[in-house]
Design an enzyme around this catalytic site. Structure first.
Site, PDB file in Angstrom:
ATOM      1  N   LYS A  22       0.808  -1.224   0.000  1.00 24.20           N
ATOM      2  CA  LYS A  22       0.000   0.000   0.000  1.00 24.20           C
ATOM      3  C   LYS A  22       0.841   1.274   0.000  1.00 24.20           C
ATOM      4  O   LYS A  22       0.399   2.304  -0.522  1.00 24.20           O
ATOM      5  CB  LYS A  22      -0.951   0.007   1.205  1.00 24.20           C
ATOM      6  CG  LYS A  22      -2.049  -1.043   1.111  1.00 24.20           C
ATOM      7  CD  LYS A  22      -3.015  -0.938   2.275  1.00 24.20           C
ATOM      8  CE  LYS A  22      -4.126  -1.967   2.158  1.00 24.20           C
ATOM      9  NZ  LYS A  22      -5.133  -1.831   3.233  1.00 24.20           N
ATOM     10  N   ASP A  51      -6.268  12.650  -2.943  1.00 23.50           N
ATOM     11  CA  ASP A  51      -6.084  13.301  -1.648  1.00 23.50           C
ATOM     12  C   ASP A  51      -6.346  12.323  -0.508  1.00 23.50           C
ATOM     13  O   ASP A  51      -5.669  12.362   0.519  1.00 23.50           O
ATOM     14  CB  ASP A  51      -7.031  14.496  -1.523  1.00 23.50           C
ATOM     15  CG  ASP A  51      -6.643  15.648  -2.444  1.00 23.50           C
ATOM     16  OD1 ASP A  51      -5.495  15.653  -2.930  1.00 23.50           O
ATOM     17  OD2 ASP A  51      -7.490  16.528  -2.682  1.00 23.50           O
ATOM     18  N   ASP A  82     -10.378   2.221   1.421  1.00 23.68           N
ATOM     19  CA  ASP A  82     -10.567   1.752   2.799  1.00 23.68           C
ATOM     20  C   ASP A  82     -11.256   2.824   3.643  1.00 23.68           C
ATOM     21  O   ASP A  82     -12.141   2.512   4.451  1.00 23.68           O
ATOM     22  CB  ASP A  82      -9.226   1.397   3.437  1.00 23.68           C
ATOM     23  CG  ASP A  82      -8.650   0.091   2.930  1.00 23.68           C
ATOM     24  OD1 ASP A  82      -9.443  -0.802   2.559  1.00 23.68           O
ATOM     25  OD2 ASP A  82      -7.418  -0.046   2.902  1.00 23.68           O
TER      26      ASP A  82
END
Length: 275
Positions: free
Chosen positions: A68, A80, A105
């Site tokens: 990630k 953003d 997420d």
């Protein structure tokens, strides 16, 4: 079947990922018979070569640990939302071959909470201080109007959570993990720790608990979630989060909206029951 569009989940380890189940269920429901979704075991060292080897048939990738953050230098643009926590779990390829990084997420957490009636809380508690905890703080920046207390095991972790709070404009106070039972009285408790970590807290669940968001989904329920439910508290599960973030990924990959939330949830529940 001739596959014209491809997507996949990358990470290490990846064998137990539910993402293929969820995404394939969405493609079936949407009638996207020429789409495929696979899983690939890819570590940080292999990631640049893997991305460079992909052809124009690729629509997007889901990224899990440890990729990630490793993927960020390999992208042309980052949203953003992803930049706010230095974590990309969604990579979209544009028609001209650009790589766009996003994070589903965080809005997935917010959507899972809203599905359970949590639009806003005055305060909250976070158990843990890893990567998921920073995403939890980012989600709380959208739903919590007051203080967030993070329960952590070390001063280094505490300092890190306070830094995330400053960066995300969340009022974060840190407390020692030894006092984690106090967290269970908060209007919203988000447990971000690995399996088994919160088991010992189950005996401390108050008589009238509010809402627990436990990011785990396998095994489920956790001891904490089971006792929380037994006492009548509301429980948001890791599967809720997984499905809601996957819904957003499907929409970004395919351009089709809304993605079939219930079909994806049913597929996930069925797959977990079979394990």
């Amino acid at each position: 079947m001739t596959v014209t569009r491809r997507a996949a989940v990358l990470g290490s380890p990846i064998a137990h990922s539910l993402s293929p189940v969820l995404h394939r269920a969405a493609y079936d429901e949407l009638g996207l018979t020429d789409w495929s979704y696979e899983r690939f075991e890819v570590g940080e060292a292999e990631l640049p070569g893997f991305l460079d080897g992909l052809g124009p048939e690729w629509a997007g990738l889901s990224l899990t640990m440890p990729l990630k953050r490793a993927v960020i230098p390999l992208l042309d643009e980052i949203s953003d939302t992803a930049a706010s926590v230095d974590a990309v779990n969604t990579l979209v390829f544009t028609e001209d071959g650009r790589r766009l990084g996003d994070n589903t997420d965080i809005p997935g957490m917010v959507a899972a909470l809203r599905e359970h009636g949590i639009e806003q809380v005055g305060s909250a508690a976070v158990l843990g201080a890893g990567a998921t905890a920073s995403s939890a703080l980012a989600a709380l920046s959208r739903v919590c109007t007051g203080e967030v207390v993070a329960y952590v095991r070390s001063e280094a972790r505490a300092a890190e959570m306070r830094r995330w709070g400053e960066r995300l404009d969340v009022d974060v106070r840190t407390a020692d993990w030894a006092d984690a039972a106090e967290a269970l009285r908060a209007p919203l408790v988000i447990a971000t720790t690995p399996a088994g970590t919160t088991d010992a807290l189950a005996v401390a669940v108050p008589e009238r608990p509010a809402t627990l968001f436990d990011v785990l989904y396998d095994p489920w329920p956790t001891e904490l979630a089971a006792r929380w439910s037994m006492f009548g508290g509301a429980v948001v599960s890791g599967l809720d989060l997984l499905v809601h973030q996957a819904v957003l990924q499907v929409e970004r990959f395919t351009g089709r909206s809304p993605a079939p939330l219930e079909a994806m949830r049913h597929a996930g529940e069925k797959a977990l029951a079979a394990r």
